[in-house]
Design a protein around this motif. Structure first.
Motif, PDB file in Angstrom:
ATOM      1  N   LEU A   1      44.941 -21.334   5.201  1.00  0.00           N
ATOM      2  CA  LEU A   1      43.935 -21.285   4.141  1.00  0.00           C
ATOM      3  C   LEU A   1      44.530 -20.613   2.909  1.00  0.00           C
ATOM      4  O   LEU A   1      45.083 -19.519   3.009  1.00  0.00           O
ATOM      5  CB  LEU A   1      42.739 -20.484   4.652  1.00  0.00           C
ATOM      6  N   PRO A   2      44.443 -21.246   1.736  1.00  0.00           N
ATOM      7  CA  PRO A   2      44.994 -20.583   0.552  1.00  0.00           C
ATOM      8  C   PRO A   2      44.144 -19.377   0.164  1.00  0.00           C
ATOM      9  O   PRO A   2      42.920 -19.371   0.379  1.00  0.00           O
ATOM     10  CB  PRO A   2      44.935 -21.664  -0.533  1.00  0.00           C
ATOM     11  N   PRO A   3      44.757 -18.339  -0.387  1.00  0.00           N
ATOM     12  CA  PRO A   3      43.977 -17.178  -0.807  1.00  0.00           C
ATOM     13  C   PRO A   3      43.012 -17.556  -1.930  1.00  0.00           C
ATOM     14  O   PRO A   3      43.244 -18.520  -2.663  1.00  0.00           O
ATOM     15  CB  PRO A   3      45.018 -16.180  -1.297  1.00  0.00           C
ATOM     16  N   MET A   4      41.935 -16.785  -2.049  1.00  0.00           N
ATOM     17  CA  MET A   4      40.962 -16.967  -3.116  1.00  0.00           C
ATOM     18  C   MET A   4      41.007 -15.716  -3.997  1.00  0.00           C
ATOM     19  O   MET A   4      41.003 -14.600  -3.475  1.00  0.00           O
ATOM     20  CB  MET A   4      39.553 -17.132  -2.550  1.00  0.00           C
ATOM     21  N   SER A   5      41.032 -15.912  -5.300  1.00  0.00           N
ATOM     22  CA  SER A   5      41.036 -14.785  -6.220  1.00  0.00           C
ATOM     23  C   SER A   5      39.773 -14.782  -7.048  1.00  0.00           C
ATOM     24  O   SER A   5      39.209 -15.824  -7.364  1.00  0.00           O
ATOM     25  CB  SER A   5      42.252 -14.860  -7.153  1.00  0.00           C
ATOM     26  N   GLY A   6      39.313 -13.589  -7.373  1.00  0.00           N
ATOM     27  CA  GLY A   6      38.118 -13.423  -8.181  1.00  0.00           C
ATOM     28  C   GLY A   6      37.889 -11.952  -8.428  1.00  0.00           C
ATOM     29  O   GLY A   6      38.846 -11.193  -8.580  1.00  0.00           O
ATOM     30  N   ARG A   7      36.600 -11.544  -8.393  1.00  0.00           N
ATOM     31  CA  ARG A   7      36.287 -10.155  -8.694  1.00  0.00           C
ATOM     32  C   ARG A   7      35.161  -9.636  -7.805  1.00  0.00           C
ATOM     33  O   ARG A   7      34.281 -10.397  -7.408  1.00  0.00           O
ATOM     34  CB  ARG A   7      35.851 -10.015 -10.151  1.00  0.00           C
ATOM     35  N   ALA A   8      35.226  -8.353  -7.519  1.00  0.00           N
ATOM     36  CA  ALA A   8      34.076  -7.643  -6.965  1.00  0.00           C
ATOM     37  C   ALA A   8      33.268  -7.240  -8.190  1.00  0.00           C
ATOM     38  O   ALA A   8      33.791  -6.573  -9.087  1.00  0.00           O
ATOM     39  CB  ALA A   8      34.519  -6.419  -6.171  1.00  0.00           C
ATOM     40  N   VAL A   9      32.012  -7.687  -8.266  1.00  0.00           N
ATOM     41  CA  VAL A   9      31.255  -7.559  -9.510  1.00  0.00           C
ATOM     42  C   VAL A   9      30.014  -6.683  -9.427  1.00  0.00           C
ATOM     43  O   VAL A   9      29.446  -6.321 -10.458  1.00  0.00           O
ATOM     44  CB  VAL A   9      30.848  -8.948 -10.046  1.00  0.00           C
ATOM     45  N   ALA A  10      29.558  -6.373  -8.233  1.00  0.00           N
ATOM     46  CA  ALA A  10      28.336  -5.602  -8.078  1.00  0.00           C
ATOM     47  C   ALA A  10      28.439  -4.775  -6.806  1.00  0.00           C
ATOM     48  O   ALA A  10      29.336  -4.982  -5.983  1.00  0.00           O
ATOM     49  CB  ALA A  10      27.121  -6.533  -8.008  1.00  0.00           C
ATOM     50  N   ALA A  11      27.501  -3.833  -6.674  1.00  0.00           N
ATOM     51  CA  ALA A  11      27.483  -2.972  -5.490  1.00  0.00           C
ATOM     52  C   ALA A  11      26.053  -2.874  -4.972  1.00  0.00           C
ATOM     53  O   ALA A  11      25.091  -3.037  -5.721  1.00  0.00           O
ATOM     54  CB  ALA A  11      28.023  -1.591  -5.835  1.00  0.00           C
ATOM     55  N   ARG A  12      25.962  -2.636  -3.677  1.00  0.00           N
ATOM     56  CA  ARG A  12      24.662  -2.437  -3.057  1.00  0.00           C
ATOM     57  C   ARG A  12      24.817  -1.431  -1.933  1.00  0.00           C
ATOM     58  O   ARG A  12      25.937  -1.097  -1.512  1.00  0.00           O
ATOM     59  CB  ARG A  12      24.092  -3.748  -2.520  1.00  0.00           C
ATOM     60  N   SER A  13      23.673  -0.980  -1.424  1.00  0.00           N
ATOM     61  CA  SER A  13      23.647  -0.109  -0.269  1.00  0.00           C
ATOM     62  C   SER A  13      22.674  -0.707   0.741  1.00  0.00           C
ATOM     63  O   SER A  13      21.546  -1.055   0.403  1.00  0.00           O
ATOM     64  CB  SER A  13      23.196   1.301  -0.661  1.00  0.00           C
ATOM     65  N   TYR A  14      23.130  -0.822   1.956  1.00  0.00           N
ATOM     66  CA  TYR A  14      22.305  -1.317   3.063  1.00  0.00           C
ATOM     67  C   TYR A  14      21.826  -0.100   3.842  1.00  0.00           C
ATOM     68  O   TYR A  14      22.631   0.722   4.285  1.00  0.00           O
ATOM     69  CB  TYR A  14      23.146  -2.240   3.938  1.00  0.00           C
TER      70      TYR A  14
END
Length: 158
Positions: free
Chosen positions: A127-140
């Protein structure tokens, strides 16, 4: 009360992970595509904390790279690179109740399947790697199984 600190992916990465969930499910393998809870979505867990008080500025968005797929214990995951600095800030400020989140033990990942059959990673070999961004945060919130959004940058919260 135990809460997670999680990072969420940009829409393209989120869709890419969900496509892998669907691919696994279509092949008959275990997959988070079948997890019915409304809070189920691709994420990276940074810590499990008793309180969000003192959580540092997360500095989002942050570039990330997903892949390759691998087994992590009994889970099938995608490795995630690009989050060591964010994790180090969180660990220094609030630590984690889970010793596997200690900087020398933490394996950043996005889960594809829990309790996967050994060798399930072969289904995604090459599987080729995927690039992007972590854009938000949450708490469970573990006891109530609910989530709250976290600001991407701040001094503290609760």
């Amino acid at each position: 009360m135990a809460r997670t600190v999680e990072l969420l992916l940009d829409p393209d990465l989120d869709r890419g992970v969900r496509a892998l969930w669907d691919r696994l499910a279509a092949s008959g393998a275990r997959s988070l595509a079948t997890h019915p809870h409304a809070t189920n979505r691709p994420h990276v867990t940074l810590a499990v904390v008793p309180s969000l008080s003192g959580l540092p500025d997360l500095g989002l968005p942050v570039p990330v790279r997903l892949g390759p797929a691998r087994m992590l214990g009994r889970a099938l995951v995608l490795e995630v690179s690009g989050l060591r600095e964010v994790h180090a800030r969180v660990w220094a400020a609030v630590g984690s109740e889970n010793p596997l989140h200690a900087p020398d033990r933490w394996v950043p990942h996005v889960s594809l399947a829990l309790r996967a059959t050994p060798g399930s990673d072969a289904l995604l070999h090459g599987l080729p790697p995927m690039s992007g961004r972590a854009v938000a945060a949450r708490s469970y919130d573990l006891p109530t199984r609910t989530v709250v959004g976290l600001p991407a940058g701040r001094d503290s919260a609760e």
